[in-house]
Scaffold this motif. Structure first.
Motif, PDB file in Angstrom:
ATOM      1  N   GLN A 106       0.836  -1.204   0.000  1.00 56.66           N
ATOM      2  CA  GLN A 106       0.000   0.000   0.000  1.00 56.66           C
ATOM      3  C   GLN A 106       0.870   1.253   0.000  1.00 56.66           C
ATOM      4  O   GLN A 106       0.582   2.230  -0.713  1.00 56.66           O
ATOM      5  CB  GLN A 106      -0.954  -0.010   1.186  1.00 56.66           C
ATOM      6  N   TYR A 108       3.928   1.433  -1.173  1.00 57.97           N
ATOM      7  CA  TYR A 108       4.571   1.433  -2.490  1.00 57.97           C
ATOM      8  C   TYR A 108       3.683   2.088  -3.542  1.00 57.97           C
ATOM      9  O   TYR A 108       4.172   2.773  -4.446  1.00 57.97           O
ATOM     10  CB  TYR A 108       4.906  -0.015  -2.874  1.00 57.97           C
ATOM     11  N   LEU A 109       2.373   1.902  -3.407  1.00 53.18           N
ATOM     12  CA  LEU A 109       1.432   2.428  -4.397  1.00 53.18           C
ATOM     13  C   LEU A 109       1.135   3.917  -4.225  1.00 53.18           C
ATOM     14  O   LEU A 109       0.486   4.506  -5.090  1.00 53.18           O
ATOM     15  CB  LEU A 109       0.129   1.625  -4.345  1.00 53.18           C
ATOM     16  N   GLN A 110       1.611   4.516  -3.175  1.00 53.02           N
ATOM     17  CA  GLN A 110       1.372   5.944  -2.966  1.00 53.02           C
ATOM     18  C   GLN A 110       2.090   6.766  -4.034  1.00 53.02           C
ATOM     19  O   GLN A 110       3.129   6.351  -4.570  1.00 53.02           O
ATOM     20  CB  GLN A 110       1.854   6.374  -1.588  1.00 53.02           C
ATOM     21  N   ASP A 111       1.547   7.936  -4.343  1.00 50.20           N
ATOM     22  CA  ASP A 111       2.185   8.826  -5.314  1.00 50.20           C
ATOM     23  C   ASP A 111       3.596   9.199  -4.882  1.00 50.20           C
ATOM     24  O   ASP A 111       4.489   9.326  -5.709  1.00 50.20           O
ATOM     25  CB  ASP A 111       1.351  10.095  -5.505  1.00 50.20           C
ATOM     26  N   ASN A 112       3.802   9.385  -3.595  1.00 47.31           N
ATOM     27  CA  ASN A 112       5.120   9.694  -3.056  1.00 47.31           C
ATOM     28  C   ASN A 112       5.393   8.707  -1.912  1.00 47.31           C
ATOM     29  O   ASN A 112       5.174   9.031  -0.755  1.00 47.31           O
ATOM     30  CB  ASN A 112       5.163  11.141  -2.562  1.00 47.31           C
ATOM     31  N   PRO A 113       5.853   7.498  -2.265  1.00 49.44           N
ATOM     32  CA  PRO A 113       6.022   6.472  -1.231  1.00 49.44           C
ATOM     33  C   PRO A 113       7.087   6.853  -0.209  1.00 49.44           C
ATOM     34  O   PRO A 113       8.050   7.563  -0.527  1.00 49.44           O
ATOM     35  CB  PRO A 113       6.440   5.228  -2.018  1.00 49.44           C
ATOM     36  N   LYS A 118      10.101   2.986  -1.473  1.00 47.19           N
ATOM     37  CA  LYS A 118      10.561   3.652  -2.693  1.00 47.19           C
ATOM     38  C   LYS A 118      11.546   2.712  -3.394  1.00 47.19           C
ATOM     39  O   LYS A 118      12.753   2.749  -3.156  1.00 47.19           O
ATOM     40  CB  LYS A 118      11.226   4.987  -2.364  1.00 47.19           C
ATOM     41  N   SER A 121      10.235   0.527 -10.272  1.00 46.26           N
ATOM     42  CA  SER A 121       9.400  -0.382 -11.050  1.00 46.26           C
ATOM     43  C   SER A 121      10.276  -1.101 -12.055  1.00 46.26           C
ATOM     44  O   SER A 121      11.133  -0.484 -12.695  1.00 46.26           O
ATOM     45  CB  SER A 121       8.328   0.439 -11.777  1.00 46.26           C
ATOM     46  N   GLY A 180      -2.489  -0.377 -10.356  1.00 41.30           N
ATOM     47  CA  GLY A 180      -1.531   0.715 -10.221  1.00 41.30           C
ATOM     48  C   GLY A 180      -0.197   0.482 -10.896  1.00 41.30           C
ATOM     49  O   GLY A 180       0.484   1.430 -11.288  1.00 41.30           O
ATOM     50  N   ARG A 181       0.186  -0.764 -11.019  1.00 42.15           N
ATOM     51  CA  ARG A 181       1.462  -1.109 -11.651  1.00 42.15           C
ATOM     52  C   ARG A 181       1.214  -2.069 -12.813  1.00 42.15           C
ATOM     53  O   ARG A 181       1.929  -3.046 -13.011  1.00 42.15           O
ATOM     54  CB  ARG A 181       2.431  -1.719 -10.645  1.00 42.15           C
TER      55      ARG A 181
END
Length: 191
Positions: A106, A108-113, A118, A121, A180-181
């Protein structure tokens, strides 16, 4: 990253795909081995093409085939999570100690992890494409390829292995990750 001049290969080091073990097995026979700093060792396809290809490929006169390994996306994240949960990182901002895998994904999926999540990908790392992309879960395909191209035996041990850990994901988090990925899952599915 390992460069093999005569066989015309550049083996890129996608993080958490067994590249340290490959370096240990092949660095002595490579013409160049970039193992530090991490920013150069883990040189992306774009960075290689932009900054290093001219040097290693003599400004296009001797192109090298790019070779890389990709890991199934959830397994790849699980390796990062477990690696960053080791005791040596306890108390540091990139530690996952005390965090569940679900919470890590969760984050990791943030806009600014946060620093612990971090990790980039694989699809972004490989953007621009490689000539030969191998699946992490089928190491014999890569080893056979390298043996044939390098003309030497290739025996790869284990190195830099992440500790064990619970990699349970809720259905909601798994679905969010796949959405998301999506590029990572699409690239993996194409292999």
């Amino acid at each position: 990253m390992l460069i093999f001049w005569k066989p015309r290969l550049a083996l890129l080091a996608v993080p958490k795909t067994g590249t340290t073990a490959l370096e240990n097995a092949l660095a002595s026979s490579a013409d160049a081995a970039i193992v530090n700093p991490p920013g150069l060792k883990h040189c992306t396809v774009r960075k290689y093409r932009r900054d290093l290809s001219g040097f290693f490929e003599q400004k296009g006169k001797r192109p090298l085939s790019l070779v890389a390994v990709m890991r199934e996306p959830v397994d790849w994240l699980g390796s990062w999570y477990r690696y960053r949960g080791r005791d040596a990182l306890a108390g540091q901002e990139n530690s996952t100690a005390g965090m569940t895998f679900d919470a890590f994904v969760q984050a990791y999926l943030q806009d600014n992890p946060p620093a612990c999540a971090k990790v980039g990908s694989q699809a972004a790392f490989l953007e621009g494409g490689v000539d030969h992309l191998f699946r992490y879960d089928r190491p014999s395909d890569l080893i056979d390829f390298l043996r044939d191209r390098l003309g030497q035996p290739v025996e790869v041990g284990r190195a830099n292995v992440s500790p064990d850990g619970d990699l349970t994901l809720s259905r909601q988090t798994r679905a969010a990750l796949e959405t998301g990925r999506g590029a990572d899952f699409e690239l993996w599915s194409a292999l």
